[in-house]
Scaffold this motif. Sequence first.
Motif, short mmCIF file in Angstrom:
data_model
loop_
_atom_site.label_atom_id
_atom_site.label_comp_id
_atom_site.label_asym_id
_atom_site.label_seq_id
_atom_site.Cartn_x
_atom_site.Cartn_y
_atom_site.Cartn_z
N GLY A 148 0.82 -1.21 0.00
CA GLY A 148 0.00 0.00 0.00
C GLY A 148 0.85 1.25 0.00
O GLY A 148 0.53 2.24 -0.68
N PHE A 149 1.96 1.21 0.75
CA PHE A 149 2.86 2.36 0.77
C PHE A 149 3.43 2.63 -0.62
O PHE A 149 3.50 3.78 -1.07
CB PHE A 149 3.99 2.10 1.77
N ASP A 150 3.87 1.57 -1.32
CA ASP A 150 4.46 1.76 -2.64
C ASP A 150 3.46 2.33 -3.63
O ASP A 150 3.80 3.20 -4.45
CB ASP A 150 5.01 0.43 -3.16
N VAL A 151 2.21 1.85 -3.58
CA VAL A 151 1.20 2.34 -4.51
C VAL A 151 0.93 3.82 -4.28
O VAL A 151 0.88 4.62 -5.23
CB VAL A 151 -0.10 1.51 -4.38
N VAL A 152 0.75 4.21 -3.03
CA VAL A 152 0.44 5.61 -2.73
C VAL A 152 1.66 6.49 -2.98
O VAL A 152 1.55 7.57 -3.59
CB VAL A 152 -0.05 5.75 -1.28
N HIS A 153 2.82 6.05 -2.55
CA HIS A 153 4.01 6.89 -2.66
C HIS A 153 4.45 7.07 -4.11
O HIS A 153 4.81 8.18 -4.52
CB HIS A 153 5.14 6.27 -1.83
N ARG A 154 4.42 6.02 -4.90
CA ARG A 154 4.96 6.09 -6.26
C ARG A 154 3.93 6.57 -7.28
O ARG A 154 4.31 7.24 -8.25
CB ARG A 154 5.48 4.73 -6.68
N TYR A 155 2.67 6.25 -7.09
CA TYR A 155 1.68 6.53 -8.13
C TYR A 155 0.64 7.55 -7.68
O TYR A 155 0.59 8.67 -8.21
CB TYR A 155 1.01 5.22 -8.56
N VAL A 156 -0.20 7.17 -6.73
CA VAL A 156 -1.32 8.05 -6.35
C VAL A 156 -0.81 9.36 -5.76
O VAL A 156 -1.22 10.46 -6.17
CB VAL A 156 -2.25 7.32 -5.37
N GLY A 157 0.11 9.25 -4.81
CA GLY A 157 0.62 10.47 -4.19
C GLY A 157 1.40 11.33 -5.16
O GLY A 157 1.29 12.56 -5.14
N SER A 158 2.20 10.70 -6.03
CA SER A 158 2.97 11.47 -7.01
C SER A 158 2.06 12.20 -7.98
O SER A 158 2.30 13.37 -8.32
CB SER A 158 3.93 10.55 -7.77
N LEU A 159 1.00 11.52 -8.43
CA LEU A 159 0.05 12.17 -9.33
C LEU A 159 -0.65 13.33 -8.65
O LEU A 159 -0.85 14.39 -9.25
CB LEU A 159 -0.97 11.15 -9.82
N PHE A 160 -0.99 13.15 -7.39
CA PHE A 160 -1.65 14.23 -6.64
C PHE A 160 -0.73 15.45 -6.52
O PHE A 160 -1.16 16.59 -6.70
CB PHE A 160 -2.03 13.72 -5.25
N VAL A 161 0.54 15.22 -6.26
CA VAL A 161 1.49 16.32 -6.14
C VAL A 161 1.69 17.01 -7.48
O VAL A 161 1.79 18.25 -7.55
CB VAL A 161 2.84 15.82 -5.58
N ILE A 162 1.74 16.25 -8.56
CA ILE A 162 1.91 16.84 -9.90
C ILE A 162 0.73 17.74 -10.24
O ILE A 162 0.89 18.86 -10.75
CB ILE A 162 2.10 15.75 -10.96
N VAL A 163 -0.48 17.26 -9.95
CA VAL A 163 -1.67 18.07 -10.21
C VAL A 163 -1.63 19.36 -9.37
O VAL A 163 -1.94 20.45 -9.86
CB VAL A 163 -2.95 17.26 -9.92
N GLY A 164 -1.26 19.23 -8.12
CA GLY A 164 -1.16 20.42 -7.27
C GLY A 164 -0.09 21.39 -7.75
O GLY A 164 -0.27 22.61 -7.70
N PHE A 165 1.02 20.85 -8.26
CA PHE A 165 2.10 21.71 -8.76
C PHE A 165 1.65 22.47 -10.00
O PHE A 165 1.93 23.67 -10.15
CB PHE A 165 3.32 20.85 -9.07
N VAL A 166 0.95 21.79 -10.90
CA VAL A 166 0.42 22.47 -12.09
C VAL A 166 -0.58 23.54 -11.69
O VAL A 166 -0.59 24.65 -12.25
CB VAL A 166 -0.22 21.44 -13.05
N LEU A 167 -1.43 23.23 -10.73
CA LEU A 167 -2.39 24.22 -10.24
C LEU A 167 -1.68 25.43 -9.64
O LEU A 167 -2.10 26.57 -9.85
CB LEU A 167 -3.31 23.58 -9.21
N ALA A 168 -0.59 25.19 -8.93
CA ALA A 168 0.17 26.30 -8.35
C ALA A 168 0.77 27.19 -9.44
O ALA A 168 0.76 28.42 -9.33
CB ALA A 168 1.28 25.74 -7.45
N ILE A 169 1.27 26.58 -10.51
CA ILE A 169 1.84 27.36 -11.62
C ILE A 169 0.75 28.19 -12.29
O ILE A 169 0.94 29.39 -12.57
CB ILE A 169 2.53 26.43 -12.63
N VAL A 170 -0.38 27.57 -12.57
CA VAL A 170 -1.48 28.28 -13.23
C VAL A 170 -1.96 29.43 -12.35
O VAL A 170 -2.23 30.54 -12.83
CB VAL A 170 -2.63 27.30 -13.55
N LEU A 171 -2.07 29.18 -11.07
CA LEU A 171 -2.53 30.23 -10.15
C LEU A 171 -1.55 31.39 -10.11
O LEU A 171 -1.95 32.56 -10.12
CB LEU A 171 -2.71 29.64 -8.75
N LEU A 172 -0.26 31.08 -10.09
CA LEU A 172 0.76 32.14 -10.09
C LEU A 172 0.67 32.98 -11.36
O LEU A 172 0.73 34.22 -11.31
CB LEU A 172 2.15 31.52 -9.95
#
Length: 220
Positions: A148-172
């Motif tokens: 479960g840790f590997d799935v969240v850390h490598r895939y789900v969590g990484s995708l969530f951070v990428i989406v948040g990073f793109v949102l941060a760029i767009v907002l800026l």
Amino acid sequence: MTTLRARGGRANARDRRVRIARGATAGALAIAAAALIATEATTRAAEAILAREFIGLVAPGRAVAAGPIVWFGIDTPEVTGLVITTMCSTTVLAVPLLLLAVAIMGITRAPSNRVGLGLLLGLGIAVFCNMVRFASAAWAYGAYGREGFDVVHRYVGSLFVIVGFVLAIVLLLRISLRESGPRRGPARSRAPRSSAPAPAASHPAASGGIASPSNESSRP
């Protein structure tokens, strides 16, 4: 001529002060980005302290921070340490945002207060998304083990951070480069009204009705 030259001199001095202030702000942001890179070990330790609060909400037992490691599951049969590595640190998200703000200040005429506001909101989103990623990985480990840790850390969590990073760029970009207000178009010129008397109609039967000059020149 003297008055116009004085006004032009004051305007040039004001523009020069604005350019100096913008250059100083951009330089400060660039220095901040360099400082984050140079002190990334200290930054990761500070992140661990913040991540401890998020992990403590979802992981079993107590959570404590020691350097770049968050230990959770204390007072339970299994204690686990979550190591915040350099590539998982928020530094890799914050530095590009700072450099983007430097580019905006150097290339565009965006007001400094808007760039600062957009940067603060973008950094807040990046930090929050990464903290949620750490907390979800700790929760997944406690609930489903290493898989479960590997799935969240490598895939789900990484995708969530990428989406948040793109949102941060767009907002800026949106906050920094938005227009200050609607532009006013040129004033419409009104045609002068003629003071000449209206000509009389020749014959109602020939024209099919009475046509007045005011009706002919009216606009819908």
